[in-house]
Write a protein that holds these residues in place. Sequence first.
Motif, PDB file in Angstrom:
ATOM      1  N   VAL A 219       0.907  -1.656  -0.179  1.00 42.97           N
ATOM      2  CA  VAL A 219       0.094   0.021   0.155  1.00 42.97           C
ATOM      3  C   VAL A 219       0.864   1.533   0.147  1.00 42.97           C
ATOM      4  CG1 VAL A 219      -1.295   1.290   1.656  1.00 42.97           C
ATOM      5  CG2 VAL A 219      -2.080  -1.070   0.811  1.00 42.97           C
ATOM      6  N   VAL A 220       0.449   2.724  -0.836  1.00 46.33           N
ATOM      7  CA  VAL A 220       0.948   3.457  -1.001  1.00 46.33           C
ATOM      8  C   VAL A 220       0.553   4.392   0.163  1.00 46.33           C
ATOM      9  CG1 VAL A 220       1.683   5.795  -2.640  1.00 46.33           C
ATOM     10  CG2 VAL A 220       1.814   3.287  -3.460  1.00 46.33           C
ATOM     11  N   THR A 221       1.713   4.824   1.008  1.00 51.95           N
ATOM     12  CA  THR A 221       1.561   6.255   2.282  1.00 51.95           C
ATOM     13  C   THR A 221       1.141   7.489   1.434  1.00 51.95           C
ATOM     14  OG1 THR A 221       3.078   6.185   2.777  1.00 51.95           O
ATOM     15  CG2 THR A 221       1.583   5.039   4.302  1.00 51.95           C
ATOM     16  N   ILE A 222       0.028   7.943   1.749  1.00 60.13           N
ATOM     17  CA  ILE A 222      -0.021   9.499   1.290  1.00 60.13           C
ATOM     18  C   ILE A 222      -0.450  10.118   2.413  1.00 60.13           C
ATOM     19  CG2 ILE A 222      -1.060  11.489   0.362  1.00 60.13           C
ATOM     20  CD1 ILE A 222      -2.333   8.689  -1.525  1.00 60.13           C
ATOM     21  N   PRO A 223       0.589  11.439   2.754  1.00 56.41           N
ATOM     22  CA  PRO A 223       0.790  12.252   3.775  1.00 56.41           C
ATOM     23  C   PRO A 223      -0.815  13.689   4.347  1.00 56.41           C
ATOM     24  CG  PRO A 223       2.699  13.086   2.659  1.00 56.41           C
ATOM     25  CD  PRO A 223       2.234  11.816   2.200  1.00 56.41           C
ATOM     26  N   MET A 224      -1.185  13.249   5.483  1.00 60.03           N
ATOM     27  CA  MET A 224      -2.450  14.051   5.600  1.00 60.03           C
ATOM     28  C   MET A 224      -1.870  15.163   6.330  1.00 60.03           C
ATOM     29  SD  MET A 224      -5.638  12.105   6.612  1.00 60.03           S
ATOM     30  CE  MET A 224      -4.896  10.842   7.609  1.00 60.03           C
ATOM     31  N   GLU A 225      -2.101  16.649   5.823  1.00 58.47           N
ATOM     32  CA  GLU A 225      -0.838  17.547   6.826  1.00 58.47           C
ATOM     33  C   GLU A 225      -2.428  17.109   8.271  1.00 58.47           C
ATOM     34  OE1 GLU A 225      -2.304  21.576   4.365  1.00 58.47           O
ATOM     35  OE2 GLU A 225      -1.219  22.716   6.073  1.00 58.47           O
ATOM     36  N   LEU A 226      -1.273  17.959   9.436  1.00 58.35           N
ATOM     37  CA  LEU A 226      -1.774  18.292  10.548  1.00 58.35           C
ATOM     38  C   LEU A 226      -1.604  19.904  10.861  1.00 58.35           C
ATOM     39  CD1 LEU A 226       0.843  15.587  12.715  1.00 58.35           C
ATOM     40  CD2 LEU A 226      -1.988  15.587  12.137  1.00 58.35           C
ATOM     41  N   ASP A 227      -3.011  19.737  11.945  1.00 54.81           N
ATOM     42  CA  ASP A 227      -2.113  21.220  11.885  1.00 54.81           C
ATOM     43  C   ASP A 227      -3.186  21.653  13.430  1.00 54.81           C
ATOM     44  OD1 ASP A 227      -5.176  21.615  11.838  1.00 54.81           O
ATOM     45  OD2 ASP A 227      -5.507  22.594  10.123  1.00 54.81           O
ATOM     46  N   SER A 228      -2.958  23.028  14.101  1.00 52.03           N
ATOM     47  CA  SER A 228      -3.702  22.833  15.715  1.00 52.03           C
ATOM     48  C   SER A 228      -5.579  21.646  15.603  1.00 52.03           C
ATOM     49  CB  SER A 228      -4.473  24.242  15.718  1.00 52.03           C
ATOM     50  OG  SER A 228      -5.368  25.276  15.182  1.00 52.03           O
ATOM     51  N   ARG A 229      -6.074  21.728  14.602  1.00 49.82           N
ATOM     52  CA  ARG A 229      -7.351  21.019  14.939  1.00 49.82           C
ATOM     53  C   ARG A 229      -7.084  19.922  14.247  1.00 49.82           C
ATOM     54  NH1 ARG A 229     -12.387  24.315  13.447  1.00 49.82           N
ATOM     55  NH2 ARG A 229     -12.230  25.886  14.821  1.00 49.82           N
ATOM     56  N   GLY A 230      -6.143  19.382  14.014  1.00 49.09           N
ATOM     57  CA  GLY A 230      -5.077  17.687  13.870  1.00 49.09           C
ATOM     58  C   GLY A 230      -5.203  17.479  12.648  1.00 49.09           C
ATOM     59  N   ALA A 231      -5.629  16.215  12.315  1.00 51.09           N
ATOM     60  CA  ALA A 231      -5.121  15.832  10.521  1.00 51.09           C
ATOM     61  C   ALA A 231      -6.735  16.142   9.898  1.00 51.09           C
ATOM     62  CB  ALA A 231      -5.544  14.005  10.063  1.00 51.09           C
ATOM     63  N   ARG A 232      -6.479  16.763   8.476  1.00 48.15           N
ATOM     64  CA  ARG A 232      -7.178  17.626   7.672  1.00 48.15           C
ATOM     65  C   ARG A 232      -7.599  16.162   6.577  1.00 48.15           C
ATOM     66  NH1 ARG A 232      -6.126  23.829   7.245  1.00 48.15           N
ATOM     67  NH2 ARG A 232      -7.486  23.275   4.751  1.00 48.15           N
ATOM     68  N   PRO A 233      -8.826  16.095   6.340  1.00 52.15           N
ATOM     69  CA  PRO A 233      -8.944  15.297   4.986  1.00 52.15           C
ATOM     70  C   PRO A 233      -7.935  15.377   4.071  1.00 52.15           C
ATOM     71  CG  PRO A 233     -11.139  15.967   7.135  1.00 52.15           C
ATOM     72  CD  PRO A 233      -9.723  17.135   6.762  1.00 52.15           C
ATOM     73  N   PRO A 234      -8.137  14.416   3.091  1.00 50.78           N
ATOM     74  CA  PRO A 234      -7.715  13.904   1.650  1.00 50.78           C
ATOM     75  C   PRO A 234      -8.247  14.607   0.807  1.00 50.78           C
ATOM     76  CG  PRO A 234      -7.752  12.241   3.025  1.00 50.78           C
ATOM     77  CD  PRO A 234      -8.600  12.129   3.329  1.00 50.78           C
ATOM     78  N   ASP A 235      -7.916  15.933  -0.177  1.00 50.27           N
ATOM     79  CA  ASP A 235      -8.690  16.765  -0.716  1.00 50.27           C
ATOM     80  C   ASP A 235      -9.260  15.592  -1.820  1.00 50.27           C
ATOM     81  OD1 ASP A 235      -9.587  18.191  -2.975  1.00 50.27           O
ATOM     82  OD2 ASP A 235      -7.498  18.640  -3.367  1.00 50.27           O
TER      83      ASP A 235
END
Length: 474
Positions: A219-235
């Motif tokens: 499986v390929v992994t795609i990073p999800m951005e983390l900000d002050s609320r936690g991870a952002r769902p993939p676009d």
Amino acid sequence: MEPWANSGLGRDLHLDLTVSGGARSSGVRAHLVSALRESIRSGRLAAGTTLPASRTLAVDLGIARNTVAEAYSELVAEGWLTARQGSGTRVADRAGQPSHGPRAHTTSSPGPALSLAPGSPDVGEFPRTAWIASARRALSAAPNEAFGHGDPRGRIELRRALAEYLSRARGVRTDPEHIVVSASSGHGLWLLARSLKGAFAVEEYGLHLHRELLCDAGVVTIPMELDSRGARPPDVGGRRPSAALLTPAHQFPTGGPLHHSRRTAFVEWARTTGGIVIEDDYDGEFRYDRQPIGALQGLAPEQVVYLGTATKSLSPAIRVGWMVLPENLIDGILAVKGIYERWVSATDQLTLADFAESGAFDRHVRRMRTSYRRRRDTLVATLAEQAPHVHVTGIAAGLHAVLELPEGTETATVARATALGLEVLGLRTFRHPDAVTNRVDGLVVGYGTPSSSLFAETIDVLCQALPTPHSPIP
Ligand SMILES: Cc1ncc(COP(=O)(O)O)c(C=O)c1O
């Protein structure tokens, strides 16, 4: 006291009983434990060395035999010594270097003597007596078929006990039919990867071992951005991952909870794209500020797979984890398990079922919650006093904390800790290679890992390794 233990019978042993090795107790036993530990750590007493019988050492040192026996038992429990009927008490192989945490999965070379690597509970607190009582009860009551070939979903007794516990304690919505027992949450993740395939979105800082096992499963992994609320769902417009792996209760390693707006956003993402949210609830039992967050799975049982494990709450040696699955994923997971997959020992499953049903699991978790909370408070207070420029971030939860370091000092700090005999991991160990965010320098401190007798000393060494407020940037 005489530093040279010697008598007409038995074996000589030189011990410097004036060395305290960081022990706070002034008792004779504590001095003896410290002196022995120090002699082993320094390499003077090599692996395999046979120690004098407790009676001999007691006579030589002029102390009570019980005191020696208790000191030996303590060091056996900590892994410095081994005791076998007939062959006496010996210095253990790799004594004082128990396999801890994520790094232990990747290397077999001996590590430093002290460890703050995340990923382990205090294994010295394993509830041996209650576990033995559960094993005795469970195996006496088990039907004969329990000792035959197993059900790949896991024993029904355990699935029933888990359904009750997870609904009650973690707000999971399930029944025994939707639970599949695995050997660990990592194993559950591997089964999901083999079943769902494609690409998995992962938090841009996360357990490197999970990324490795996903890669290993194709499986390929795609990073999800983390900000002050936690991870952002993939676009939703971009590449469509088949799953998004999250640590909602306590982001690993950065330490924040997933904001409620993001919890609903991930459920929405799953409903819109047909993707699956995988909730890794690796330390959800340990929250110290009385604001436990229920499982995300409770919001959307058909969109979320819940992964749980005994690794943090009991022991990584138990090798039991559990997956709570949406109806439509069960057959796929069982197909991947197949008939050759080695499922978890039925006797351990039956024991854990009894352990949970008898209330022993709740009691153990509540006791450990108090103990870890104290450790976290001690860590925070010690740092405030000795290194006020180093900030502890994240919520009061789990078995690890992140220490924010002055910019540019992470690598040198880890190296200094290693030179002082302390294993600790830098934040960048956990960064996805394609992450967009570059967080500040930091240490991920697994304060659950040391035994209680070594905790104070370990924190002292950590403080010595930390940069001073004006350390030059290397
Ligand atoms: C983020 C995370 N998930 C899961 C686990 C537990 O993994 P397992 O159940 O595979 O031992 C750990 C322990 O190190 C962890 O840090």
